[in-house]
Design a protein around this motif. Structure first.
Motif, PDB file in Angstrom:
ATOM      1  N   GLY A  45     -10.643  -7.230  -3.830  1.00  0.00           N
ATOM      2  CA  GLY A  45     -10.139  -6.900  -2.501  1.00  0.00           C
ATOM      3  C   GLY A  45     -11.182  -7.022  -1.399  1.00  0.00           C
ATOM      4  N   THR A  77      -3.329  -5.720  -7.699  1.00  0.00           N
ATOM      5  CA  THR A  77      -3.770  -6.676  -6.693  1.00  0.00           C
ATOM      6  C   THR A  77      -2.791  -6.699  -5.529  1.00  0.00           C
ATOM      7  N   HIS A  78      -3.262  -7.253  -4.418  1.00  0.00           N
ATOM      8  CA  HIS A  78      -2.421  -7.459  -3.251  1.00  0.00           C
ATOM      9  C   HIS A  78      -2.122  -8.940  -3.068  1.00  0.00           C
ATOM     10  N   GLN A 135     -12.446  -0.793  -7.192  1.00  0.00           N
ATOM     11  CA  GLN A 135     -12.436  -1.717  -6.064  1.00  0.00           C
ATOM     12  C   GLN A 135     -13.808  -1.806  -5.386  1.00  0.00           C
ATOM     13  N   SER A 184       0.845  -1.190   0.000  1.00  0.00           N
ATOM     14  CA  SER A 184       0.000   0.000   0.000  1.00  0.00           C
ATOM     15  C   SER A 184       0.882   1.242   0.000  1.00  0.00           C
ATOM     16  N   ASP A 186      -8.857  -2.276 -10.599  1.00  0.00           N
ATOM     17  CA  ASP A 186      -8.229  -1.747  -9.394  1.00  0.00           C
ATOM     18  C   ASP A 186      -8.621  -2.614  -8.205  1.00  0.00           C
ATOM     19  N   GLU A 187      -7.797  -3.557  -7.862  1.00  0.00           N
ATOM     20  CA  GLU A 187      -8.066  -4.495  -6.773  1.00  0.00           C
ATOM     21  C   GLU A 187      -9.517  -4.969  -6.778  1.00  0.00           C
TER      22      GLU A 187
END
Lengths: 277, 300
Positions: free
Chosen positions: B169, B198-199, B86, B45, B165-166
């Motif tokens: 999430g 992505t994370h 997201q 982040s 965008d993610e």
């Protein structure tokens, strides 16, 4: 006994309160003394003529029945049916109100979209908003020189503020994501305004419109007492001058009922435009 | 060398900080994406992934640098670049179907209502939403269904580049797995170019052709471009059996866990910062010839 729902129990209790209240009211009114029961001295002092007093509910029901069974009669300037009087009031409220909406909603859009316009106009709004609408009446009468139009102007000026502020607030608070959706779909300014911002801000705007119509209905009664001629406010004042308290109480009830109807119309509109996130 | 389909050139983003100075989020970042490629970007982040995404979408402008797509400079939002946000960003007063047809209508202004609806329904069906469900408002849909609608809206517009965008999430792990597979299915039918933030390392390996790794900010940079040397079609249960899966995964975990910190905070000194290509392939015999001079095989 089957369990009643909360609504049913509430309605039942409501009716009980009404009946008990009316019975107390009826019982609390002292009967008029008959002239034949008075001493000669009392009769000489004018005791025999009927005294003005708060009428019992039964008289008011009788009056309501009489008025509502023929609401649209017109027997000269001082004797019109309740329907005609309320009609005039609603006409004035709606004219002033719609004019106010036509100004307040576009202007509110501008203020909500543009921080500069907000800062420029905010001081005027803050000064003008707390002014009692009736304070405008003398100025309106002088400038417009027409009592009918002045009453409409007073409605206009009192109903503009809640709509203006709520529109600006609603438009400024539209989620950035939704505006971004419009931008990534290449919607032009006008289509963004109508397809995204207006529906997004609609619940706040309609809340402002609902507050405005409530205020407008409060103010019209006072305004008509001042300008006279027609309308439910004038009717109340005229009946007071006639010392006809039965009609006064009846018209007070009618003001409440019409106000409730206007409010619930906007309540319905509010439900139509509401959305859950 | 010909420019890639999407070319990000010397992108720099700085913000004024509280002390009156400037914070550099990333500096001179450069990378490219080829047509039809599925690229994921991984990073902690605050490293500026979302900023890059917003610049690619045209919703924000960089402090300096240029993004070109298909030969034209990106200078504002466009229907050619679809975005899946997201938080879904569905319009809550419209039904799922209307949310999709809203986009289709904007894209194809000359289509009739019937065509728009048929096209919208087709894409909703691709993500498994059919029948009366599409008439519900977003508030009556689960999080997973909402994101499906959002994905259908983006694909239905057939943009040249799809930005995610993610997207998963906010979803629970099971729903995420299902929708990832649906996304892969839709993607394979459309040959869409996709750029996704992505994370989630496993998600990135499952979906991507290539993973861009970002170091931490400030002065974040796209340090590596890791090729995912696992053949398609992939699915989440079989992919873990592939000999390249864990080497790639370990490499990513190690990068995010350690090297993203070590490499952060280094000003570029005016250099163009392009990611280093990393190919990890255990299926080839160790010590074999490297595929290209620029590539470095990591066989750890």
């Amino acid at each position: 006994m089957p369990q009643l729902s909360i609504n049913q129990r509430g309605a039942l209790l409501s009716v009980v309160i009404l009946i008990v209240g009316l019975l107390f009211w009826e019982a609390a009114i002292p009967p008029q003394q008959l002239a034949t029961e008075m001493t000669e001295y009392e009769r000489l002092m004018g005791g025999g003529s009927p005294r003005a007093a708060i009428p019992p509910p039964s008289d008011i029901f009788a009056k309501a029945w009489e008025e509502l069974s023929n609401p649209f009669y017109d027997a000269g300037p001082n004797d019109k049916g309740i329907g005609i009087q309320i009609g005039y009031s609603i006409y004035r409220v709606l004219s002033g109100y719609l004019l106010a909406a036509a100004v307040a909603i576009p202007l509110g859009f501008l203020i909500g979209m543009s921080p500069v316009a907000y800062r420029a106009l905010n001081p005027y709004i803050q000064v003008l908003r707390p002014i009692s609408p009736l304070a405008w009446m003398p100025l309106a009468l002088f400038v417009i020189r027409d009592s009918e139009a002045s009453a409409i102007f007073v409605i206009f000026i009192c109903s503009i503020w809640p709509m203006l502020l709520n529109t600006a607030f609603g438009v400024a608070g539209v989620r950035k994501d939704w505006v971004n959706v419009a931008r990534t779909h290449e919607l032009g300014a006008v289509r963004t305004a109508f397809q995204v911002i207006l529906p997004a801000a609609a619940p706040t705007i309609v809340t402002g419109m609902r507050i405005s119509i409530g205020i407008a209905w409060l103010v019209i009664v006072a305004a008509e007492m001042l300008v006279g001629g027609t309308g439910i406010g004038y009717y109340v004042w005229n009946e007071w001058n006639n010392l006809d308290l039965t009609s006064v109480i009846f018209s007070i009830l009618m003001i409440g009922i019409v106000g409730m109807a206007l409010d619930s119309a906007f309540g319905a509109l509010q439900r139509v435009v509401a959305y859950a996130e | 060398m010909a420019k890639p389909f999407l070319s990000v050139e010397r992108l720099t983003q700085t913000y004024p900080d509280a002390a009156g100075g400037e914070t550099t989020v990333f500096e001179n970042a450069s990378f490219g994406i080829e047509r039809g490629e599925f690229v994921c970007i991984l990073g902690h982040s605050g490293c500026g992934k979302s900023t890059i995404m917003n610049i690619l979408a045209g919703l924000a402008s960089p402090t300096s640098g240029v993004v070109t797509m298909d030969g034209a400079e990106v200078s504002g939002p466009s229907l050619d670049r679809g975005v899946v946000f997201q938080n879904y960003s569905l319009l809550p007063w419209l039904s799922a179907l209307k949310n999709v047809s809203f986009g289709v209508q904007a894209r194809h202004k000359d289509w009739s209502k019937v065509d728009v609806e048929a096209h919208s329904r087709k894409y909703l069906a691709m993500v498994g939403l059919e029948g009366d469900v599409v008439l519900r408002k977003p508030s009556q849909l689960s999080g997973g269904m909402r994101q499906r609608v959002s994905i259908a809206r983006a694909f239905a517009n057939q943009p040249k580049l799809l930005l995610l965008d993610e997207p998963f999430g906010a979803l629970d792990a099971l729903t995420r797995g299902t929708i990832q597979e649906e996304l892969l299915k839709v993607w394979s039918q459309t040959e869409q170019t996709v750029f996704m933030i992505t994370h989630d390392i496993d998600e990135a390996i499952l979906l991507a052709d290539r993973i861009l790794l970002m170091t931490n900010g400030p002065y974040a940079r796209v340090a590596e471009s890791v090729q995912i040397t696992i053949p398609r079609p992939r699915n989440r249960t079989e992919i873990v059996e592939h000999p390249n899966y864990y080497p790639i995964r370990n490499h990513l975990v190690q990068f995010l866990g350690q090297r993203s910190k070590v490499l952060s905070g280094q000003p570029s000194g005016g250099e163009t910062q392009t990611p280093e290509t990393v190919v990890i392939d255990k299926t080839k015999p160790a010590g074999g010839p490297e595929p290209e001079a620029r590539l470095r095989a990591v066989n750890d």
